[in-house]
Write a protein that holds these residues in place. Structure first.
Motif, short mmCIF file in Angstrom:
data_model
loop_
_atom_site.label_atom_id
_atom_site.label_comp_id
_atom_site.label_asym_id
_atom_site.label_seq_id
_atom_site.Cartn_x
_atom_site.Cartn_y
_atom_site.Cartn_z
N LYS A 153 39.05 115.95 -74.42
CA LYS A 153 38.63 115.71 -73.03
C LYS A 153 37.14 115.45 -72.95
O LYS A 153 36.68 114.51 -72.28
N LYS A 154 36.36 116.24 -73.67
CA LYS A 154 34.91 116.08 -73.67
C LYS A 154 34.51 114.74 -74.26
O LYS A 154 33.64 114.04 -73.73
N MET A 155 35.17 114.35 -75.38
CA MET A 155 34.82 113.09 -76.05
C MET A 155 35.21 111.89 -75.19
O MET A 155 34.41 110.97 -75.01
N PHE A 156 36.41 111.89 -74.62
CA PHE A 156 36.86 110.77 -73.80
C PHE A 156 35.99 110.62 -72.55
O PHE A 156 35.68 109.51 -72.12
N ALA A 157 35.61 111.77 -71.95
CA ALA A 157 34.76 111.72 -70.77
C ALA A 157 33.41 111.09 -71.11
O ALA A 157 32.89 110.25 -70.37
N SER A 158 32.85 111.47 -72.26
CA SER A 158 31.55 110.92 -72.68
C SER A 158 31.65 109.41 -72.91
O SER A 158 30.77 108.64 -72.50
N LEU A 159 32.75 108.98 -73.55
CA LEU A 159 32.93 107.55 -73.82
C LEU A 159 33.07 106.76 -72.52
O LEU A 159 32.52 105.65 -72.38
N CYS A 160 33.82 107.30 -71.56
CA CYS A 160 34.00 106.61 -70.28
C CYS A 160 32.68 106.53 -69.52
O CYS A 160 32.36 105.50 -68.92
N TYR A 161 31.90 107.60 -69.55
CA TYR A 161 30.59 107.58 -68.88
C TYR A 161 29.65 106.58 -69.54
O TYR A 161 28.74 106.06 -68.90
#
Length: 251
Positions: A201-209
């Motif tokens: 969740k943390k990694m995907f959120a960072s990539l989307c941001y």
């Protein structure tokens, strides 16, 4: 025979149910040489495994097998197999990096030595931890398919320690390569721990941001229940299979 795989810089072949090669990308031809059947390029020790699993009844599967290159070298490979119908199937070949094999050998040797003696326990433990870290890093290779699209196949069980390493590698590679679309393939993933879900969740959120489009494919039913825990308020698209993902971009 024209397929969506023609446009991808990957090693891939189209076969019939008797393993006859109907079409091969230029990368596959360079890797395997001039062979009439896919089994001719499979190392003898992997024949039984390939015959058992590469068939229309399996529809889609990922497995490891040893292949023989045009130069006669035996290599370890990950085969992503999908059947469009009973007449022909597509095999995408991901050559295992030699470094992965080296790390696997290191792990086996270190574990054996640790079980035999305690004399160098501390030193060997440090080496084992370093090898595990390297193995974690290699569990998510960043494969640039086009200028805008990158494929990141994940391997093994996903836990917090592994995801910490994977996240750092993926974020750094994404920033360096400036890929707009990142395709995460879960086909070879085993179990996903709760801590692994948190880090995903943390990694995907960072990539989307960062402005990336995140696509996820190859998710098994039991994994889907885990991934529902992501609950990310961002757009992440799930695609049924790697084959479908390829068609999304190249058909």
């Amino acid at each position: 025979m024209q397929t969506a795989l023609n446009h991808l810089p990957v090693s891939a072949v189209v076969i019939d149910r008797n393993f006859k090669i109907l079409h091969a990308t230029s990368e596959a031809a360079a890797l395997l040489g001039k062979v009439d059947t896919f089994l001719s390029a499979v190392e003898e020790g992997s024949h039984a495994k390939v015959k058992k699993w590469v068939k229309p009844e399996q529809e889609k599967i990922t497995l490891e097998a040893n292949l023989v290159t045009e130069q006669g070298e035996v290599i370890a490979a990950e085969l992503a197999v999908g059947w469009g119908n009973e007449l022909y199937g597509e095999i995408v070949i991901f050559e295992k990096q030699s470094s992965i094999n080296e790390v696997t050998g290191q792990l086996a040797n270190l574990r054996e030595r640790l079980s035999e003696t305690n004399f160098e326990l501390l030193s060997e433990k440090e080496k084992l931890e370093e090898a595990l870290q390297e193995n974690n890093r290699l569990s998510a290779p960043y494969i640039q398919i086009t200028d805008d699209v990158a494929l990141i196949p994940l391997y093994g069980d996903l836990n917090e320690s592994k995801m910490n390493v994977i996240q750092a590698n993926v974020l750094a590679s994404s920033n360096e390569q400036s890929s707009e679309t990142l395709l995460f393939d879960f086909t070879a993933v085993g179990s996903i721990e709760a801590s692994g879900v948190k880090m995903l969740k943390k990694m995907f959120a960072s990539l989307c941001y960062m402005g990336n489009e995140v696509l996820i494919t190859g998710v098994k039913p039991d994994q889907a229940k885990r991934l529902h825990e992501l609950d990310i308020k961002l757009h992440i698209e799930f695609i049924h299979s790697l084959k479908s993902a390829v068609r999304k971009f190249y058909e």
